[in-house]
Design an enzyme around this catalytic site. Structure first.
Site, PDB file in Angstrom:
ATOM      1  N   ASP A 297      -2.046 -39.606  -0.785  1.00 31.36           N
ATOM      2  CA  ASP A 297      -3.029 -40.600  -0.325  1.00 31.36           C
ATOM      3  C   ASP A 297      -2.700 -41.020   1.108  1.00 31.36           C
ATOM      4  O   ASP A 297      -3.566 -41.079   1.988  1.00 31.36           O
ATOM      5  CB  ASP A 297      -2.983 -41.801  -1.280  1.00 31.36           C
ATOM      6  CG  ASP A 297      -3.958 -42.913  -0.898  1.00 31.36           C
ATOM      7  OD1 ASP A 297      -5.035 -42.596  -0.376  1.00 31.36           O
ATOM      8  OD2 ASP A 297      -3.631 -44.097  -1.122  1.00 31.36           O
TER       9      ASP A 297
ATOM     10  N   GLU B   3      -9.292 -50.311  -8.340  1.00 32.44           N
ATOM     11  CA  GLU B   3      -9.210 -51.296  -7.246  1.00 32.44           C
ATOM     12  C   GLU B   3     -10.594 -51.631  -6.679  1.00 32.44           C
ATOM     13  O   GLU B   3     -10.886 -52.777  -6.358  1.00 32.44           O
ATOM     14  CB  GLU B   3      -8.314 -50.747  -6.131  1.00 32.44           C
ATOM     15  CG  GLU B   3      -7.926 -51.819  -5.140  1.00 32.44           C
ATOM     16  CD  GLU B   3      -7.351 -51.247  -3.845  1.00 32.44           C
ATOM     17  OE1 GLU B   3      -7.157 -52.030  -2.924  1.00 32.44           O
ATOM     18  OE2 GLU B   3      -7.123 -50.029  -3.764  1.00 32.44           O
ATOM     19  N   ASP B   4     -11.457 -50.598  -6.557  1.00 33.00           N
ATOM     20  CA  ASP B   4     -12.723 -50.778  -5.835  1.00 33.00           C
ATOM     21  C   ASP B   4     -13.940 -51.036  -6.724  1.00 33.00           C
ATOM     22  O   ASP B   4     -15.016 -51.346  -6.215  1.00 33.00           O
ATOM     23  CB  ASP B   4     -13.017 -49.536  -4.974  1.00 33.00           C
ATOM     24  CG  ASP B   4     -11.985 -49.362  -3.868  1.00 33.00           C
ATOM     25  OD1 ASP B   4     -11.270 -50.340  -3.601  1.00 33.00           O
ATOM     26  OD2 ASP B   4     -11.879 -48.259  -3.294  1.00 33.00           O
TER      27      ASP B   4
ATOM     28  N   ASP C 278      16.172 -24.667  20.848  1.00 28.78           N
ATOM     29  CA  ASP C 278      15.661 -24.141  19.564  1.00 28.78           C
ATOM     30  C   ASP C 278      14.372 -24.840  19.161  1.00 28.78           C
ATOM     31  O   ASP C 278      14.348 -25.661  18.274  1.00 28.78           O
ATOM     32  CB  ASP C 278      16.731 -24.222  18.464  1.00 28.78           C
ATOM     33  CG  ASP C 278      17.388 -25.587  18.405  1.00 28.78           C
ATOM     34  OD1 ASP C 278      17.139 -26.385  19.327  1.00 28.78           O
ATOM     35  OD2 ASP C 278      18.135 -25.862  17.451  1.00 28.78           O
TER      36      ASP C 278
ATOM     37  N   HIS D 160      -7.785 -42.538  -8.139  1.00 25.46           N
ATOM     38  CA  HIS D 160      -6.723 -43.467  -7.718  1.00 25.46           C
ATOM     39  C   HIS D 160      -7.237 -44.789  -7.138  1.00 25.46           C
ATOM     40  O   HIS D 160      -6.530 -45.789  -7.132  1.00 25.46           O
ATOM     41  CB  HIS D 160      -5.732 -42.784  -6.762  1.00 25.46           C
ATOM     42  CG  HIS D 160      -6.234 -42.617  -5.352  1.00 25.46           C
ATOM     43  ND1 HIS D 160      -6.957 -41.518  -4.957  1.00 25.46           N
ATOM     44  CD2 HIS D 160      -6.115 -43.404  -4.262  1.00 25.46           C
ATOM     45  CE1 HIS D 160      -7.260 -41.631  -3.676  1.00 25.46           C
ATOM     46  NE2 HIS D 160      -6.766 -42.769  -3.222  1.00 25.46           N
TER      47      HIS D 160
ATOM     48  N   HIS E  17     -12.657 -38.834   0.187  1.00 19.95           N
ATOM     49  CA  HIS E  17     -11.229 -39.218   0.264  1.00 19.95           C
ATOM     50  C   HIS E  17     -10.477 -38.886  -1.034  1.00 19.95           C
ATOM     51  O   HIS E  17      -9.467 -38.175  -0.987  1.00 19.95           O
ATOM     52  CB  HIS E  17     -11.089 -40.703   0.631  1.00 19.95           C
ATOM     53  CG  HIS E  17      -9.706 -41.239   0.465  1.00 19.95           C
ATOM     54  ND1 HIS E  17      -8.636 -40.800   1.229  1.00 19.95           N
ATOM     55  CD2 HIS E  17      -9.193 -42.161  -0.405  1.00 19.95           C
ATOM     56  CE1 HIS E  17      -7.540 -41.432   0.831  1.00 19.95           C
ATOM     57  NE2 HIS E  17      -7.851 -42.259  -0.160  1.00 19.95           N
TER      58      HIS E  17
END
Length: 739
Positions: A153, A90-91, A273, A86, A61
């Site tokens: 993301d 957080e993880d 169109d 990124h 990812h």
């Protein structure tokens, strides 16, 4: 996982990494590659134990996001490194400080911005979601690259949502269509915007999406042959002219076809169109315009153009930086075909938006529209808009709005959203000019401040140092910049009145042998059923709280028996002390007014939607029951507005204490030189009251005049009449009740 599977996965990760370096839009130096490698190693180590819902290693990812950042958005090594990391903070246990020490403060700042956005929870009601989007946009103050990486993301998440529960897919897709697609559009990332919109449609209206996709596949061969027949004819002529070019035929996006079907109420086959031709030519910057019009001439030699659908964004680029010449011609079989003419530079800017704009920053001397927009957005974010929902709605309005081009008196061009007024134009030049606008001229003719501008208008702003924004001005403007500036000015003015009001209150209470302190303030706020101390001081300042009411409060306070009897019931104050201390004026929506003139009429609240004060409403004139008030989102609103538009009357709730009234005064006295000047000085400069109308006549030394003024209440009017009577030569001042 078996050893073989693990080995194959590691090979795939290494392959993806090589691909990332290969497809970078910007040329990477050896130092850049070292930086990216270091970030890649940190990300691989941090995510080694993680897997996505689909079962694949999580590291795929961040690499995919970095590939979008490097290739489709076209950012450099700093952004690629930040994109790879990124989700690291957080993880995992790695902190922003760790990243700053390992790399540099800039990467640390971008990763921190991305972590802040990730912490935004989305399982809330609209107002919380709006507040979160506002916080997300605040990261623009740090670095616009935070938003660009967040868009990448979001794009990869949208591309890989197959394993998610349906309700989650629909929720994320709605959020994407609500804010991310408009943001990508505004930052000039048209390819990404198209992908986000198409994927958004895929998960919000899957049946419609699948039907359009299958129809496009069915008609693909016919479309390809049609495009080929047009491009081969144009190619022959362009070759004869010696122009270096390439022609691409591209189908319109699924989302735009759906939008057209909805807007025009037609089926897929009736949308004409469904594709466009793009001619991209090689050119020196100095010859770009000349060659674009030469190609226009070649195209229109073969096909008849529609003059009303010619768009010249080369002479006046869009504020996103987009430049192109769009021609709509009548092609074979009586079908309209859109042909876009761009130089290679223009095409890069159209595809890459922000990054390409920086690459070509030196080309053209004017400040880039995107730069102006980013500065305006930062300004809007910094000014404290009270309501996050209003902010996001205004912001979205300005993201997607079509543009008009307005000339200043010197002939400079300004771009504004379609529907903008002369007052919007004044604020777009400078806040001070907007705030002091007394009048406006369009094409040499005096027009009201709420005059809606058209492309090509030349606007002159007439200013006065005594002019101040009024609450009515909020109805005169459409851009969020102007609205925020007016609200800020009104707040400053309100606070100044409140400061004066506090001094007046101290004096009045002293006469009643009461000292103004925190306890007294809290008691007064509750006594007058207000919300904050600023409410109290402001209402004293404008004269809405009369002396008699203060005497009533003093009488109640000194009546010990009443106090004794009331005490058990009033242990807790009606309003919490922390609420009272808030430095703001609360709105008490207690009066419903109708029409542009804000008339007070008899009405009934409809039972189908039960509107309450503060709701957005409209009035509907019934045959036998007078005016019935409905909420704007009432289930019956659409049918009433479409079938009985002539019986709809605008309505809104207002705060009666902050309402302004019109009063006409008749003045007589002895005529003397400078009398008019003395009168206007007293009314405007000393009392700060707006004069709406003035007419004075002199005859044989006696003068008679009528003055119409706008006042907040009767107390101010009485004070004004007393002050006018003090002017030398004035004999009588009376109020006229019938104009």
């Amino acid at each position: 996982m078996t050893e073989l599977e693990l080995e194959a996965e590691n090979k795939a990760i290494a392959q993806e990494y090589k691909e990332l370096l290969r497809i970078s839009y910007q040329t990477l130096t050896t130092e850049d590659k070292k930086l990216i490698r270091k970030a890649f190693d940190v990300a691989v180590d941090a995510h080694k134990e993680q897997r996505r819902k689909s079962g694949e290693a999580y590291i795929f990812h961040p690499i995919a996001v970095a590939k979008i950042v490097a290739s489709e958005i076209g950012l450099g090594a700093t952004s690629i490194a930040a994109a790879l990391m990124h989700d690291v903070v957080e993880d995992t246990d790695i902190t922003v400080d760790d990243i700053t020490k390992m790399f540099n403060p800039k990467i640390g700042q971008i990763v921190e911005g991305l972590t802040k956005i990730s912490k935004v929870k989305t399982e809330q009601d609209v107002s919380m979601q709006a507040e979160n989007f506002r916080k997300m946009l605040l990261t623009l103050n740090d670095d616009v690259r935070v938003i660009l990486i967040k868009i990448a993301d979001r794009l990869h998440n949208m591309q890989t949502m197959g394993s998610m529960a349906e309700y989650k897919q629909a929720k994320i897709a709605s959020e994407t269509l609500y804010i991310y697609a408009p943001l990508a559009h505004r930052l000039g990332l048209y390819n990404i915007k198209t992908q986000l919109e198409d994927l958004g449609l895929k998960y919000t209206e899957p049946d419609v999406f699948n039907e359009i996709v299958s129809k496009i596949k069915e008609t693909k061969q016919e479309q390809d042959e049609y495009i080929k027949s047009i491009s081969s004819l144009i190619s022959t002529s362009l070759n004869n002219e010696g122009i270096e070019y390439s022609i691409k035929g591209r189908p319109k996006s699924i989302y735009s076809i759906r939008r057209k079907m909805k807007a025009q109420g037609v089926t897929f086959d009736e949308v004409y169109d469904k594709f466009a031709l793009r001619i991209i030519y090689k050119s020196e910057p100095s010859d770009e315009k000349f060659l674009a019009w030469k190609i226009y001439s070649v195209v229109t030699d073969h096909y008849r153009p529609s003059p009303s659908r010619l768009r010249d964004w080369i002479s006046s680029p869009k504020s996103t930086g987009y430049e192109a010449l769009h021609i709509t011609v009548m092609g074979p079989k009586g079908r309209w075909v859109e042909i876009q003419v761009r130089s290679e530079r223009m095409d890069e800017i159209a595809e890459k938006g922000y990054a390409a704009h920086h690459k070509y920053k030196g080309v053209g001397s004017e400040e880039h529209g995107l730069e102006i927009w980013l500065n305006q957005l930062k300004e809007a974010l910094e000014s404290q808009a009270a309501n996050a929902v209003d902010f996001v709605e205004d912001f979205k309005l300005n993201l997607y709005s079509k543009e008009i081009y307005i000339f200043t008196p010197k002939g400079d061009i300004k771009s504004l959203p379609k529907g903008a007024t002369t007052l919007d134009f004044a604020y777009s030049i400078h806040t001070d000019i907007g705030s002091k606008t007394r009048g406006t001229r369009v094409n040499g003719k005096l027009v009201p401040l709420n005059y809606v501008l058209n492309s090509g208008d030349q606007v002159e702003i007439i200013t006065s140092i005594n002019q101040k924004p009024t609450i009515q001005w909020l109805d005169y403007v459409t851009t969020s910049r102007a609205k925020n500036k007016i609200k800020n000015s009104l707040n400053e003015n309100t606070k100044k009145i409140a400061e004066d009001g506090k001094e007046i209150l101290v004096r009045k209470l002293r006469h009643l042998k009461i000292t103004l302190n925190e306890t007294t303030t809290n008691e007064l706020v509750n006594f007058f059923k207000l919300q904050t101390s600023l409410d109290l001081f402001y209402r004293v300042g404008i004269g809405a709280i009369e002396n008699q009411k203060l005497k009533d409060y003093a009488a109640q306070k000194s009546n010990t028996l009443v106090n004794f009897l009331k005490k058990p019931f009033n242990r807790a104050p009606n309003v919490k002390p922390e609420q009272i201390q808030k430095n703001e004026i609360s709105k008490k929506y207690d009066l419903l007014v109708f029409g542009i003139e804000q008339d007070k009429l008899d009405y009934k609240l409809s039972t189908c939607c039960n509107p309450i004060p503060g709701d957005e409403v409209f009035g509907f004139i019934t045959i036998s029951e007078g005016i019935k008030v409905h909420r704007k989102d009432c289930p019956n609103a659409i049918s009433l507005q479409s079938n009985y538009a002539y019986r709809i009357i605008p309505a809104k709730w207002i705060d009666s204490s902050q309402e302004e009234f019109r009063a006409t005064l008749n003045i007589t006295g002895m005529d003397s030189i400078g009398l008019t000047n003395d009168l206007t000085k007293v009314i405007s400069n000393q009392m700060h009251v707006n004069i709406q109308n003035i007419s004075l006549n002199g005859d044989a030394g006696i003068f008679n005049g009528k003055i119409t003024v706008i006042v907040p209440n009767n107390t101010i009017l009485k004070r004004l009449i007393d002050n006018i009577k003090k002017v030398d030569g004035i004999d009588k001042v009376t109020r006229i009740y019938q104009n």
